[in-house]
Motif scaffolding. Structure first.
Motif, PDB file in Angstrom:
ATOM      1  N   SER A 192       0.849  -1.186   0.000  1.00 46.30           N
ATOM      2  CA  SER A 192       0.000   0.000   0.000  1.00 46.30           C
ATOM      3  C   SER A 192       0.888   1.240   0.000  1.00 46.30           C
ATOM      4  N   SER A 193       0.268   2.375  -0.207  1.00 44.56           N
ATOM      5  CA  SER A 193       1.077   3.599  -0.268  1.00 44.56           C
ATOM      6  C   SER A 193       0.330   4.781   0.312  1.00 44.56           C
ATOM      7  N   ASP A 194       1.098   5.738   0.768  1.00 49.02           N
ATOM      8  CA  ASP A 194       0.585   7.040   1.189  1.00 49.02           C
ATOM      9  C   ASP A 194       1.249   8.042   0.256  1.00 49.02           C
ATOM     10  N   ASN A 195       0.598   8.326  -0.848  1.00 50.18           N
ATOM     11  CA  ASN A 195       1.227   9.142  -1.880  1.00 50.18           C
ATOM     12  C   ASN A 195       1.487  10.569  -1.420  1.00 50.18           C
ATOM     13  N   ALA A 196       0.688  11.046  -0.492  1.00 52.18           N
ATOM     14  CA  ALA A 196       0.879  12.418  -0.008  1.00 52.18           C
ATOM     15  C   ALA A 196       2.224  12.565   0.709  1.00 52.18           C
ATOM     16  N   ASP A 197       2.645  11.486   1.383  1.00 50.30           N
ATOM     17  CA  ASP A 197       3.904  11.525   2.129  1.00 50.30           C
ATOM     18  C   ASP A 197       5.007  10.731   1.451  1.00 50.30           C
ATOM     19  N   ASN A 198       4.741  10.202   0.265  1.00 45.89           N
ATOM     20  CA  ASN A 198       5.729   9.417  -0.490  1.00 45.89           C
ATOM     21  C   ASN A 198       6.254   8.238   0.323  1.00 45.89           C
ATOM     22  N   VAL A 199       5.328   7.490   0.903  1.00 42.30           N
ATOM     23  CA  VAL A 199       5.680   6.313   1.701  1.00 42.30           C
ATOM     24  C   VAL A 199       4.966   5.090   1.129  1.00 42.30           C
ATOM     25  N   VAL A 200       5.683   4.000   1.041  1.00 39.12           N
ATOM     26  CA  VAL A 200       5.132   2.730   0.565  1.00 39.12           C
ATOM     27  C   VAL A 200       5.314   1.698   1.678  1.00 39.12           C
ATOM     28  N   TYR A 201       4.283   0.897   1.883  1.00 37.04           N
ATOM     29  CA  TYR A 201       4.317  -0.103   2.960  1.00 37.04           C
ATOM     30  C   TYR A 201       4.223  -1.512   2.374  1.00 37.04           C
ATOM     31  N   LEU A 202       4.741  -2.450   3.123  1.00 37.24           N
ATOM     32  CA  LEU A 202       4.526  -3.868   2.839  1.00 37.24           C
ATOM     33  C   LEU A 202       4.117  -4.518   4.154  1.00 37.24           C
ATOM     34  N   GLN A 203       2.834  -4.828   4.270  1.00 41.46           N
ATOM     35  CA  GLN A 203       2.338  -5.525   5.451  1.00 41.46           C
ATOM     36  C   GLN A 203       2.491  -7.021   5.216  1.00 41.46           C
ATOM     37  N   MET A 204       3.197  -7.674   6.108  1.00 44.33           N
ATOM     38  CA  MET A 204       3.473  -9.096   5.959  1.00 44.33           C
ATOM     39  C   MET A 204       2.857  -9.846   7.135  1.00 44.33           C
ATOM     40  N   THR A 205       2.060 -10.845   6.845  1.00 51.15           N
ATOM     41  CA  THR A 205       1.435 -11.656   7.887  1.00 51.15           C
ATOM     42  C   THR A 205       1.750 -13.125   7.650  1.00 51.15           C
ATOM     43  N   ASN A 206       1.525 -13.931   8.674  1.00 53.96           N
ATOM     44  CA  ASN A 206       1.769 -15.382   8.597  1.00 53.96           C
ATOM     45  C   ASN A 206       3.136 -15.660   7.984  1.00 53.96           C
ATOM     46  N   LEU A 207       4.146 -15.019   8.519  1.00 51.78           N
ATOM     47  CA  LEU A 207       5.494 -15.137   7.954  1.00 51.78           C
ATOM     48  C   LEU A 207       6.045 -16.546   8.104  1.00 51.78           C
ATOM     49  N   LYS A 208       6.815 -16.948   7.095  1.00 51.11           N
ATOM     50  CA  LYS A 208       7.404 -18.270   7.044  1.00 51.11           C
ATOM     51  C   LYS A 208       8.920 -18.140   6.967  1.00 51.11           C
ATOM     52  N   SER A 209       9.611 -19.204   7.292  1.00 52.20           N
ATOM     53  CA  SER A 209      11.077 -19.161   7.265  1.00 52.20           C
ATOM     54  C   SER A 209      11.584 -18.816   5.873  1.00 52.20           C
ATOM     55  N   GLU A 210      10.864 -19.238   4.847  1.00 48.77           N
ATOM     56  CA  GLU A 210      11.310 -18.957   3.483  1.00 48.77           C
ATOM     57  C   GLU A 210      11.120 -17.502   3.085  1.00 48.77           C
ATOM     58  N   ASP A 211      10.492 -16.704   3.957  1.00 46.71           N
ATOM     59  CA  ASP A 211      10.394 -15.262   3.705  1.00 46.71           C
ATOM     60  C   ASP A 211      11.651 -14.526   4.165  1.00 46.71           C
ATOM     61  N   THR A 212      12.553 -15.249   4.805  1.00 50.05           N
ATOM     62  CA  THR A 212      13.802 -14.634   5.250  1.00 50.05           C
ATOM     63  C   THR A 212      14.586 -14.119   4.055  1.00 50.05           C
ATOM     64  N   ALA A 213      14.903 -12.830   4.093  1.00 50.68           N
ATOM     65  CA  ALA A 213      15.606 -12.201   2.973  1.00 50.68           C
ATOM     66  C   ALA A 213      15.891 -10.748   3.310  1.00 50.68           C
ATOM     67  N   THR A 214      16.695 -10.130   2.465  1.00 52.09           N
ATOM     68  CA  THR A 214      16.827  -8.679   2.491  1.00 52.09           C
ATOM     69  C   THR A 214      15.765  -8.117   1.553  1.00 52.09           C
ATOM     70  N   TYR A 215      14.963  -7.199   2.049  1.00 55.47           N
ATOM     71  CA  TYR A 215      13.866  -6.629   1.270  1.00 55.47           C
ATOM     72  C   TYR A 215      14.250  -5.241   0.774  1.00 55.47           C
ATOM     73  N   TYR A 216      14.047  -5.056  -0.524  1.00 54.43           N
ATOM     74  CA  TYR A 216      14.412  -3.800  -1.168  1.00 54.43           C
ATOM     75  C   TYR A 216      13.168  -3.111  -1.727  1.00 54.43           C
ATOM     76  N   CYS A 217      13.187  -1.799  -1.634  1.00 53.23           N
ATOM     77  CA  CYS A 217      12.123  -0.985  -2.198  1.00 53.23           C
ATOM     78  C   CYS A 217      12.602  -0.389  -3.518  1.00 53.23           C
ATOM     79  N   GLU A 218      11.749  -0.431  -4.517  1.00 48.79           N
ATOM     80  CA  GLU A 218      12.038   0.167  -5.818  1.00 48.79           C
ATOM     81  C   GLU A 218      10.912   1.124  -6.154  1.00 48.79           C
ATOM     82  N   LEU A 219      11.272   2.355  -6.429  1.00 57.32           N
ATOM     83  CA  LEU A 219      10.260   3.363  -6.730  1.00 57.32           C
ATOM     84  C   LEU A 219      10.504   3.980  -8.094  1.00 57.32           C
ATOM     85  N   GLY A 220       9.449   4.075  -8.883  1.00 57.30           N
ATOM     86  CA  GLY A 220       9.494   4.841 -10.119  1.00 57.30           C
ATOM     87  C   GLY A 220       9.038   6.244  -9.801  1.00 57.30           C
ATOM     88  N   ILE A 221       9.932   7.204  -9.975  1.00 55.67           N
ATOM     89  CA  ILE A 221       9.662   8.557  -9.485  1.00 55.67           C
ATOM     90  C   ILE A 221       9.789   9.563 -10.619  1.00 55.67           C
TER      91      ILE A 221
END
Length: 129
Positions: free
Chosen positions: A76-105
């Motif tokens: 989801s995003s808050d475009n007024a504040d230029n913030v993007v979120y990733l809500q993650m639930t029911n996390l699993k061991s295979e979700d272990t990683a470095t997470y990167y944000c990519e924005l087209g600006i």
């Protein structure tokens, strides 16, 4: 100059939840694309996997998720504040990683309008008991 920074990574138990944030700063006219990618430990070829992405078209937006996170992650995003979120639930061991944000600006420099992709430096998510 545009800067993109992720936050919110942590160590969490399997089944837990976490929310990542990505904040863009600088001379920003508009976010036309917002994405989260991840790179797992030992991933061959230094490949980043698409997790979720929103593309803002002229009249509508489209959202895409990796099959492995559908129903568990929400972008989801808050475009007024230029913030993007990733809500993650029911996390699993295979979700272990470095997470990167990519924005087209879209930026405006003098009289020129420029579109470019910007990446953050990543935030670590570890799912372990």
């Amino acid at each position: 100059q545009v800067q993109v920074m992720e936050s919110g990574g942590a160590l969490v138990h399997p089944g837990g939840s976490l929310r990542l944030s990505c904040t863009a700063s600088g001379n920003i006219e508009r976010l036309y694309a917002m994405g989260w990618y991840r790179q797992a430990p030992g991933n061959p070829g230094d490949e980043r996997e698409l997790v979720a992405r929103i593309v803002n078209g002229a009249r509508s937006s489209s959202t895409k998720y990796a099959d492995s996170v559908k129903g568990r992650f929400t972008i989801s995003s808050d475009n007024a504040d230029n913030v993007v979120y990733l809500q993650m639930t029911n996390l699993k061991s295979e979700d272990t990683a470095t997470y990167y944000c990519e924005l087209g600006i879209t930026t405006r420099e003098g009289g020129a309008v420029l579109d470019a992709d910007y990446w953050g430096k990543g935030t670590q998510v570890t799912v372990s008991s």
